[in-house]
Design a protein around this motif. Sequence first.
Motif, mmCIF file in Angstrom:
data_model
loop_
_atom_site.group_PDB
_atom_site.id
_atom_site.type_symbol
_atom_site.label_atom_id
_atom_site.label_comp_id
_atom_site.label_asym_id
_atom_site.label_seq_id
_atom_site.Cartn_x
_atom_site.Cartn_y
_atom_site.Cartn_z
ATOM 1 N N ILE A 63 0.822 -1.220 0.000
ATOM 2 C CA ILE A 63 0.000 0.000 0.000
ATOM 3 C C ILE A 63 0.855 1.269 0.000
ATOM 4 O O ILE A 63 0.644 2.170 -0.809
ATOM 5 C CB ILE A 63 -0.983 -0.012 1.189
ATOM 6 N N GLY A 64 1.827 1.343 0.895
ATOM 7 C CA GLY A 64 2.661 2.548 0.975
ATOM 8 C C GLY A 64 3.435 2.805 -0.306
ATOM 9 O O GLY A 64 3.491 3.947 -0.787
ATOM 10 N N SER A 65 4.011 1.766 -0.891
ATOM 11 C CA SER A 65 4.792 1.918 -2.117
ATOM 12 C C SER A 65 3.916 2.289 -3.308
ATOM 13 O O SER A 65 4.283 3.131 -4.127
ATOM 14 C CB SER A 65 5.545 0.620 -2.424
ATOM 15 N N THR A 66 2.757 1.658 -3.403
ATOM 16 C CA THR A 66 1.853 1.938 -4.521
ATOM 17 C C THR A 66 1.324 3.362 -4.454
ATOM 18 O O THR A 66 1.281 4.063 -5.475
ATOM 19 C CB THR A 66 0.690 0.928 -4.542
ATOM 20 N N LEU A 67 0.935 3.805 -3.268
ATOM 21 C CA LEU A 67 0.472 5.188 -3.129
ATOM 22 C C LEU A 67 1.569 6.179 -3.512
ATOM 23 O O LEU A 67 1.296 7.201 -4.155
ATOM 24 C CB LEU A 67 -0.010 5.451 -1.705
ATOM 25 N N ALA A 68 2.804 5.869 -3.132
ATOM 26 C CA ALA A 68 3.921 6.754 -3.488
ATOM 27 C C ALA A 68 4.097 6.815 -5.007
ATOM 28 O O ALA A 68 4.320 7.894 -5.559
ATOM 29 C CB ALA A 68 5.201 6.277 -2.814
ATOM 30 N N ASP A 69 4.010 5.678 -5.675
ATOM 31 C CA ASP A 69 4.119 5.676 -7.142
ATOM 32 C C ASP A 69 3.005 6.492 -7.778
ATOM 33 O O ASP A 69 3.231 7.258 -8.715
ATOM 34 C CB ASP A 69 4.082 4.246 -7.690
ATOM 35 N N LEU A 70 1.797 6.325 -7.290
ATOM 36 C CA LEU A 70 0.661 7.057 -7.856
ATOM 37 C C LEU A 70 0.828 8.561 -7.675
ATOM 38 O O LEU A 70 0.618 9.330 -8.613
ATOM 39 C CB LEU A 70 -0.651 6.581 -7.233
ATOM 40 N N LEU A 71 1.232 8.986 -6.481
ATOM 41 C CA LEU A 71 1.391 10.413 -6.232
ATOM 42 C C LEU A 71 2.630 10.999 -6.904
ATOM 43 O O LEU A 71 2.666 12.196 -7.195
ATOM 44 C CB LEU A 71 1.427 10.696 -4.730
ATOM 45 N N ALA A 72 3.628 10.187 -7.181
ATOM 46 C CA ALA A 72 4.846 10.669 -7.831
ATOM 47 C C ALA A 72 4.705 10.720 -9.356
ATOM 48 O O ALA A 72 5.623 11.146 -10.048
ATOM 49 C CB ALA A 72 6.031 9.782 -7.449
ATOM 50 N N GLY A 73 3.575 10.271 -9.867
ATOM 51 C CA GLY A 73 3.362 10.337 -11.306
ATOM 52 C C GLY A 73 3.799 9.095 -12.062
ATOM 53 O O GLY A 73 4.115 9.170 -13.249
ATOM 54 N N TYR A 74 3.812 7.950 -11.387
ATOM 55 C CA TYR A 74 4.166 6.677 -12.029
ATOM 56 C C TYR A 74 2.995 5.699 -11.969
ATOM 57 O O TYR A 74 3.138 4.578 -11.485
ATOM 58 C CB TYR A 74 5.382 6.043 -11.334
ATOM 59 N N PRO A 75 1.825 6.073 -12.485
ATOM 60 C CA PRO A 75 0.670 5.171 -12.385
ATOM 61 C C PRO A 75 0.864 3.855 -13.140
ATOM 62 O O PRO A 75 0.280 2.840 -12.783
ATOM 63 C CB PRO A 75 -0.485 5.988 -12.974
ATOM 64 N N GLN A 76 1.710 3.868 -14.168
ATOM 65 C CA GLN A 76 1.964 2.642 -14.924
ATOM 66 C C GLN A 76 2.665 1.579 -14.075
ATOM 67 O O GLN A 76 2.664 0.407 -14.409
ATOM 68 C CB GLN A 76 2.770 2.941 -16.205
ATOM 69 N N TYR A 77 3.237 1.988 -12.959
ATOM 70 C CA TYR A 77 3.923 1.056 -12.065
ATOM 71 C C TYR A 77 3.026 0.541 -10.937
ATOM 72 O O TYR A 77 3.435 -0.332 -10.181
ATOM 73 C CB TYR A 77 5.144 1.734 -11.423
#
Length: 187
Positions: A63-77
């Motif tokens: 959860i923490g890593s995925t939210l960070a990717d989404l907020l950092a602009g890496y939704p493809q990850y």
Amino acid sequence: MSSKDDRKNNLKKIAYAGVLAALVFVGTELHIPTAIGHINLGDFIILVSSYILGPFAFVPAAIGSTLADLLAGYPQYAVATFLIKGIMGLVAGILLKRNREGKTSFIRKFSASLIAELIMIAGYFAFESLPFMYGVEAALGSVIPNGIQASAAIVGAVPLMYVKFFDKYQLSKSSEVHKRNEKTAVS
């Protein structure tokens, strides 16, 4: 343990997972950009989470890593990160099993951390190698930065697993060890 103790332990586990997910998020947001992605401190928190929560570390890691990717602009990850980081937490948590005295050897701590980080490196390499991502040649460019991130996480997390403060919050001890420690504390 009674049903009431089980509920109390489950609530603690969920609360710890929430706090640790937030820390994974913050650790991931503290990053150094690279050509493909970034080097961050999230893995460090994931390894410590695995020591505290055991296999349940899947939850804060994913959860923490995925939210960070989404907020950092890496939704493809997002999906890949959820699986890779979650599996890292799960595997490290399983491998950090304590012995009868509730202890974990240095070799086990180091090996669990190393295996979890190899999962991260291999997982992102495999994902980035896919034709709809970057391809094998470009994905090779992320191996060294991911290796640096993994090394930093291991060097930081393994010594932290010796800090007595974290022993107090471990939820992955066996119930037998937990009961024995409670009896000792009462005596």
